[in-house]
Design a protein around this motif. Sequence first.
Motif, PDB file in Angstrom:
ATOM      1  N   PRO A 159      49.822  46.046  39.668  1.00  3.51           N
ATOM      2  CA  PRO A 159      48.572  45.648  39.007  1.00  3.51           C
ATOM      3  C   PRO A 159      48.576  44.175  38.597  1.00  3.51           C
ATOM      4  O   PRO A 159      47.528  43.516  38.647  1.00  3.51           O
ATOM      5  N   GLU A 160      49.735  43.663  38.194  1.00  2.32           N
ATOM      6  CA  GLU A 160      49.819  42.253  37.814  1.00  2.32           C
ATOM      7  C   GLU A 160      49.557  41.350  39.018  1.00  2.32           C
ATOM      8  O   GLU A 160      48.839  40.343  38.914  1.00  2.32           O
ATOM      9  N   GLN A 161      50.127  41.701  40.160  1.00  2.00           N
ATOM     10  CA  GLN A 161      49.891  40.913  41.366  1.00  2.00           C
ATOM     11  C   GLN A 161      48.419  40.966  41.779  1.00  2.00           C
ATOM     12  O   GLN A 161      47.827  39.952  42.164  1.00  2.00           O
ATOM     13  N   SER A 162      47.823  42.136  41.691  1.00  2.00           N
ATOM     14  CA  SER A 162      46.419  42.288  42.065  1.00  2.00           C
ATOM     15  C   SER A 162      45.519  41.449  41.161  1.00  2.00           C
ATOM     16  O   SER A 162      44.549  40.827  41.624  1.00  2.00           O
ATOM     17  N   ALA A 163      45.855  41.402  39.863  1.00  2.00           N
ATOM     18  CA  ALA A 163      45.069  40.594  38.925  1.00  2.00           C
ATOM     19  C   ALA A 163      45.214  39.107  39.239  1.00  2.00           C
ATOM     20  O   ALA A 163      44.242  38.339  39.146  1.00  2.00           O
ATOM     21  N   LYS A 164      46.415  38.678  39.615  1.00  5.71           N
ATOM     22  CA  LYS A 164      46.618  37.273  39.987  1.00  5.71           C
ATOM     23  C   LYS A 164      45.820  36.916  41.244  1.00  5.71           C
ATOM     24  O   LYS A 164      45.285  35.807  41.363  1.00  5.71           O
TER      25      LYS A 164
ATOM     26  N   ASP B 205      42.970  38.275  42.142  1.00  8.67           N
ATOM     27  CA  ASP B 205      41.565  38.160  41.736  1.00  8.67           C
ATOM     28  C   ASP B 205      41.295  36.814  41.068  1.00  8.67           C
ATOM     29  O   ASP B 205      40.247  36.193  41.294  1.00  8.67           O
ATOM     30  N   ALA B 206      42.240  36.367  40.242  1.00  7.67           N
ATOM     31  CA  ALA B 206      42.068  35.076  39.570  1.00  7.67           C
ATOM     32  C   ALA B 206      42.060  33.936  40.585  1.00  7.67           C
ATOM     33  O   ALA B 206      41.275  32.983  40.468  1.00  7.67           O
ATOM     34  N   ALA B 207      42.923  34.023  41.592  1.00  5.03           N
ATOM     35  CA  ALA B 207      42.955  32.987  42.627  1.00  5.03           C
ATOM     36  C   ALA B 207      41.679  33.009  43.457  1.00  5.03           C
ATOM     37  O   ALA B 207      41.170  31.955  43.873  1.00  5.03           O
TER      38      ALA B 207
ATOM     39  N   GLU C  99      43.011  28.559  53.336  1.00  4.48           N
ATOM     40  CA  GLU C  99      43.690  28.131  52.112  1.00  4.48           C
ATOM     41  C   GLU C  99      43.865  29.303  51.150  1.00  4.48           C
ATOM     42  O   GLU C  99      44.885  29.409  50.455  1.00  4.48           O
ATOM     43  N   ALA C 100      42.867  30.182  51.127  1.00  3.60           N
ATOM     44  CA  ALA C 100      42.967  31.356  50.254  1.00  3.60           C
ATOM     45  C   ALA C 100      44.117  32.254  50.686  1.00  3.60           C
ATOM     46  O   ALA C 100      44.837  32.816  49.847  1.00  3.60           O
ATOM     47  N   GLN C 101      44.305  32.382  51.992  1.00  2.00           N
ATOM     48  CA  GLN C 101      45.423  33.189  52.468  1.00  2.00           C
ATOM     49  C   GLN C 101      46.759  32.560  52.078  1.00  2.00           C
ATOM     50  O   GLN C 101      47.743  33.267  51.859  1.00  2.00           O
ATOM     51  N   GLY C 102      46.779  31.234  51.987  1.00  4.67           N
ATOM     52  CA  GLY C 102      47.992  30.581  51.502  1.00  4.67           C
ATOM     53  C   GLY C 102      48.291  30.953  50.064  1.00  4.67           C
ATOM     54  O   GLY C 102      49.456  31.129  49.682  1.00  4.67           O
ATOM     55  N   SER C 103      47.229  31.098  49.258  1.00  3.21           N
ATOM     56  CA  SER C 103      47.421  31.525  47.868  1.00  3.21           C
ATOM     57  C   SER C 103      47.960  32.947  47.804  1.00  3.21           C
ATOM     58  O   SER C 103      48.771  33.278  46.927  1.00  3.21           O
ATOM     59  N   VAL C 104      47.511  33.783  48.735  1.00  3.61           N
ATOM     60  CA  VAL C 104      48.014  35.159  48.772  1.00  3.61           C
ATOM     61  C   VAL C 104      49.520  35.160  49.005  1.00  3.61           C
ATOM     62  O   VAL C 104      50.269  35.930  48.384  1.00  3.61           O
TER      63      VAL C 104
END
Length: 246
Positions: A147-152, A154-156, A200-205
């Motif tokens: 859940p913490e990773q999923s929340a991060k 969403d924030a990104a 770039e978003a995939q890089g954030s993932v």
Amino acid sequence: MARATRLLAVTTALGLGTSVWLFLDNRSLRSDIADAKVATAEKAAAPVAEAKPVDPWTQPQARSAELRSRTTNAAQPALPDGSKETRLDRRARRTEEFGAMFGRLPGETEQEYRDRIGPMISAGLLLPRTRAAEYRKIAEEKAKVTPEQSAKLDAAFDKVYGDVVDYTNKAIADGTLSPYERNVAGWLDYAGGLGGLLNEAQGSVGKILDPAQVKTMYEAGFEWGEYLGLSAPWEKLNPPPPAPKK
């Protein structure tokens, strides 16, 4: 990967317009069907004329007259209509219809435009967005995303959505994206830039999930570019400028 992301950007951009267009076309079709049902019901409810007793002496004469009427009034073969709409005519007509639907109406304010178009976009993307969210949930469960990773994530993505909306608003303002004309070169140029943002978003993932999780979600058939393209708040886009005077 970059090429695949750009392809997803193209299909997402086209899918957005197609979804809304199909929603409107489907709504019009449902209206036509409803009108047809009402007309059929009214016809069925009409009082049936009272049947008259058959006269055995006049029945053969009536039958003969009916046969003559069917023979003389039968539809005669005709040549095909030469004024049939061509494919280019149909394309031009649809461009005008699209401009009339998604362009600014005469005297329409920006807020009035948003109030008119926003619900259409939301309705057209409701089902694809619901499916994308469900696919993400399934893929995250397979990859054991916390859940913490999923929340991060969403924030990104919130920043990505802001960049996508700003980029699209610029394309609308400078005419790269216009409801009044077919600008295929402009659409492809826009899709290429959109693909860069999604890449770039995939890089954030990759900074939030470990490589094994990313691989598991990919092998499950989930694409972040597709998810982001559908989930972006397209309803918040700025209205196009008023239609040019002809």
